[in-house]
Scaffold this motif. Sequence first.
Motif, PDB file in Angstrom:
ATOM      1  N   SER A 332       0.941  -1.255   0.055  1.00 29.59           N
ATOM      2  CA  SER A 332      -0.055  -0.078  -0.002  1.00 29.59           C
ATOM      3  C   SER A 332       0.879   1.329  -0.184  1.00 29.59           C
ATOM      4  CB  SER A 332      -0.712  -0.132   1.384  1.00 29.59           C
ATOM      5  OG  SER A 332      -1.843   1.102   1.279  1.00 29.59           O
ATOM      6  N   PRO A 333       0.629   2.032  -0.899  1.00 28.09           N
ATOM      7  CA  PRO A 333       1.473   3.369  -1.041  1.00 28.09           C
ATOM      8  C   PRO A 333       1.500   4.362   0.115  1.00 28.09           C
ATOM      9  CG  PRO A 333      -0.280   3.502  -2.381  1.00 28.09           C
ATOM     10  CD  PRO A 333      -0.301   2.060  -1.929  1.00 28.09           C
ATOM     11  N   GLY A 334       2.784   4.764   0.502  1.00 34.91           N
ATOM     12  CA  GLY A 334       2.794   5.560   1.743  1.00 34.91           C
ATOM     13  C   GLY A 334       2.626   4.722   2.971  1.00 34.91           C
ATOM     14  N   ASN A 335       2.718   3.338   3.123  1.00 37.69           N
ATOM     15  CA  ASN A 335       2.407   2.660   4.223  1.00 37.69           C
ATOM     16  C   ASN A 335       3.473   1.842   4.561  1.00 37.69           C
ATOM     17  OD1 ASN A 335       1.574   0.717   6.064  1.00 37.69           O
ATOM     18  ND2 ASN A 335      -0.500   0.587   5.363  1.00 37.69           N
ATOM     19  N   PRO A 336       4.450   2.232   5.497  1.00 37.03           N
ATOM     20  CA  PRO A 336       5.909   1.614   5.794  1.00 37.03           C
ATOM     21  C   PRO A 336       5.618   0.234   6.415  1.00 37.03           C
ATOM     22  CG  PRO A 336       5.308   3.606   7.506  1.00 37.03           C
ATOM     23  CD  PRO A 336       4.273   3.580   6.206  1.00 37.03           C
ATOM     24  N   GLU A 337       4.367   0.120   7.338  1.00 36.12           N
ATOM     25  CA  GLU A 337       4.242  -1.266   7.943  1.00 36.12           C
ATOM     26  C   GLU A 337       3.983  -2.229   6.852  1.00 36.12           C
ATOM     27  OE1 GLU A 337       3.518   1.908  10.744  1.00 36.12           O
ATOM     28  OE2 GLU A 337       2.717   1.752   8.780  1.00 36.12           O
ATOM     29  N   ASP A 338       3.124  -1.865   5.737  1.00 33.05           N
ATOM     30  CA  ASP A 338       2.920  -2.901   4.894  1.00 33.05           C
ATOM     31  C   ASP A 338       4.123  -3.347   3.920  1.00 33.05           C
ATOM     32  OD1 ASP A 338       1.238  -4.494   3.530  1.00 33.05           O
ATOM     33  OD2 ASP A 338       0.711  -3.108   1.937  1.00 33.05           O
ATOM     34  N   LEU A 339       5.047  -2.147   3.645  1.00 30.07           N
ATOM     35  CA  LEU A 339       6.377  -2.315   3.241  1.00 30.07           C
ATOM     36  C   LEU A 339       7.108  -3.201   3.877  1.00 30.07           C
ATOM     37  CD1 LEU A 339       8.490  -1.950   0.852  1.00 30.07           C
ATOM     38  CD2 LEU A 339       9.065   0.319   1.727  1.00 30.07           C
ATOM     39  N   ALA A 340       7.137  -2.891   5.100  1.00 28.16           N
ATOM     40  CA  ALA A 340       7.979  -3.809   6.017  1.00 28.16           C
ATOM     41  C   ALA A 340       7.314  -5.491   5.886  1.00 28.16           C
ATOM     42  CB  ALA A 340       8.035  -3.397   7.402  1.00 28.16           C
ATOM     43  N   ALA A 341       6.365  -5.413   6.268  1.00 27.91           N
ATOM     44  CA  ALA A 341       5.695  -6.890   6.138  1.00 27.91           C
ATOM     45  C   ALA A 341       6.023  -7.607   4.846  1.00 27.91           C
ATOM     46  CB  ALA A 341       4.150  -6.614   6.147  1.00 27.91           C
ATOM     47  N   LYS A 342       5.967  -6.664   3.619  1.00 29.02           N
ATOM     48  CA  LYS A 342       6.163  -7.474   2.472  1.00 29.02           C
ATOM     49  C   LYS A 342       7.650  -7.848   2.358  1.00 29.02           C
ATOM     50  CE  LYS A 342       2.246  -7.438   0.425  1.00 29.02           C
ATOM     51  NZ  LYS A 342       1.422  -6.683   1.480  1.00 29.02           N
ATOM     52  N   VAL A 343       8.744  -6.973   2.779  1.00 29.74           N
ATOM     53  CA  VAL A 343      10.112  -7.380   2.980  1.00 29.74           C
ATOM     54  C   VAL A 343      10.129  -8.637   3.797  1.00 29.74           C
ATOM     55  CG1 VAL A 343      12.283  -6.591   3.680  1.00 29.74           C
ATOM     56  CG2 VAL A 343      10.959  -5.070   2.653  1.00 29.74           C
ATOM     57  N   GLU A 344       9.541  -8.642   4.907  1.00 25.74           N
ATOM     58  CA  GLU A 344       9.565  -9.827   5.849  1.00 25.74           C
ATOM     59  C   GLU A 344       9.163 -11.042   4.950  1.00 25.74           C
ATOM     60  OE1 GLU A 344       7.703  -8.437   9.198  1.00 25.74           O
ATOM     61  OE2 GLU A 344       9.616  -7.904  10.288  1.00 25.74           O
ATOM     62  N   TRP A 345       8.120 -10.929   4.346  1.00 29.09           N
ATOM     63  CA  TRP A 345       7.619 -12.109   3.467  1.00 29.09           C
ATOM     64  C   TRP A 345       8.754 -12.667   2.361  1.00 29.09           C
ATOM     65  CZ3 TRP A 345       7.364 -13.842  -1.637  1.00 29.09           C
ATOM     66  CH2 TRP A 345       6.627 -14.957  -1.450  1.00 29.09           C
ATOM     67  N   ALA A 346       9.347 -11.600   1.901  1.00 25.21           N
ATOM     68  CA  ALA A 346      10.477 -12.094   0.860  1.00 25.21           C
ATOM     69  C   ALA A 346      11.356 -12.509   1.774  1.00 25.21           C
ATOM     70  CB  ALA A 346      10.863 -10.889   0.192  1.00 25.21           C
ATOM     71  N   LEU A 347      11.837 -12.197   2.976  1.00 22.31           N
ATOM     72  CA  LEU A 347      12.845 -12.765   3.479  1.00 22.31           C
ATOM     73  C   LEU A 347      12.807 -14.337   4.065  1.00 22.31           C
ATOM     74  CD1 LEU A 347      14.010  -9.874   5.658  1.00 22.31           C
ATOM     75  CD2 LEU A 347      15.281 -10.875   3.552  1.00 22.31           C
ATOM     76  N   ALA A 348      11.484 -14.372   4.388  1.00 24.42           N
ATOM     77  CA  ALA A 348      11.048 -15.703   4.957  1.00 24.42           C
ATOM     78  C   ALA A 348      10.625 -16.778   3.856  1.00 24.42           C
ATOM     79  CB  ALA A 348       9.879 -15.586   5.609  1.00 24.42           C
ATOM     80  N   ASN A 349      10.555 -16.101   2.445  1.00 20.78           N
ATOM     81  CA  ASN A 349      10.595 -17.202   1.305  1.00 20.78           C
ATOM     82  C   ASN A 349      11.395 -17.113   0.333  1.00 20.78           C
ATOM     83  OD1 ASN A 349       7.650 -18.247   1.815  1.00 20.78           O
ATOM     84  ND2 ASN A 349       7.484 -16.337   2.461  1.00 20.78           N
TER      85      ASN A 349
END
Length: 393
Positions: A332-349
Motif C-alpha cells: 500500500s503506497p505510503g504505508n511503511p508497515e505494509d512495506l516492512a511486512a512484504k520485505v519480511e515475507w520475501a526474507l521468509a520465502n
Amino acid sequence: MRILSIHNNYQIRGGEDESRESEECLLRQMGHEVDVYQEHNERVAAIGTIPMALRTVWSKESYNIVKQKLRRANCDLVHIQNFFPLISPSVYYAAKSEGVPVVQTLRNYRLLCPNGLFFRDGQVCEDCMGKFVPYPGVMHSCYRKNRPATVAVATMLTAHRTIRTWTEMVDVYIALTEFARQKFIAGGLPAKKIIVKPNFVNPDPGMGGGSGGYALFVGRLSIEKGLDTLLAAWQILDGKVPLKIVGDGPLASEVMEAIKKIPQVEWLGRRPMSEVHQLMGEAMFLIFPSKWYETFGRVAVEAFAKGTPVIAANIGAIAELVDAGRTGLNFSPGNPEDLAAKVEWALANPNLLAQMRQQVRSEFEAKYTHKENYRRLMEIYEMASSVKSKQFN
C-alpha cells in the motif's frame, strides 16, 4: 529516416533523460539519421523571471531553430520528448509550418498538471484535472512552490488549450503505460492519438545472481519517490536486511540524518550506470516506494533485466509493471508497515524469491528489449507519417 529529436534536459539527470538518449542511440544503431535540438534547465536563472515566463508560453528562438534545422536537414519526422520550460510548444508549429509530422512522448503529466506530477503536500492531487484553467495549481503554488512561476505554467497550458495545440498540432502521442494513457484521455487528449509504448533497456545488462543479501533503492531522493516510506519501513525492520540507497536529490540531507539512526542503511549517492546495474543484479530485491502516479518505472525494468524482483507501491504505472507474486510484490503506497511486512515475507520465502528471478527476466525479454521497442516505435512513426499524408491529401 531523418528524425529531429527535441528535449529540454533537467537540472538533475533522471529517467526521462536516460530514456530519450537510449531511444536516440537505438535509432542511430538501426541506421537512421538523428539530429538533436536540446536545451538545459541550467539556463533558466540567467534568462530572468519575466522573459522566462514569456518563453515558457512561446519561444521564438526555439521556433526559429527548429524551422532552420528542418529546412537544412529535410527531416521526415519530429519527435518531441520534453519541451518544458525553455523550448515551449512553439516547436510544434515550426514542424507543422514545414509539413513535418510530430510525435510527442508523454514522460510526465505536464499537459494536465502545473507541476507535472499530480502530487501536492505529500499525496496524490488531481485538483487541476479537467479544468480548462488550472487555477488550483496557482492557488497552491504547485510549480517549484513559486506562484509567479506556476502562473507562467498555467498560462502556457491555458493558452495552448485555447488555440487547440494539444489536440491539433501533435499527430501521435506516446504514453509509456496504459495507466498513463487513461489519465491523459481523462484530461482531454484525443484517445485515438495516444499509443502505448514502454521504455526499454539497451544494451542488455544481463542477468545477475542475486547473491548480495541486500535490498536496493535507486532513484531521485524526493518526497514523491517515497523516501519517507522507505526509511520508516527500515526503522520497523530494525536491521533485518541491509538497504543500499543510490541517487541524489532534495532529500539528501534528510537521508544522511536518517541513516545515522537506522541500522544497516547505506547511502551510496550517484553512481555510474554500469555500477548501478551491478548492484541491481546482486540485490535480493529492488524497492520502488513511489507515492505519485509514475508514468512508467524505468528503474523497475532495469531490475527486470537483471532478474531482480521488485517490491513496489500499488499505485500508478508501477502497479501495472509489477505482477504481484510473479515479478515482485505490491504494498500500500505510503504505508511503511505494509512495506516492512512484504520485505519480511520475501526474507521468509527465499525459494519463492529465487523462482521469481527467472519470471522477472522473462518479463524483460518479452516486453522491454530494444528489438521489441524498435518495432513498436517504427509502427508509431509510420502512423504519424500516415496522418500527415492524409492531412495533405
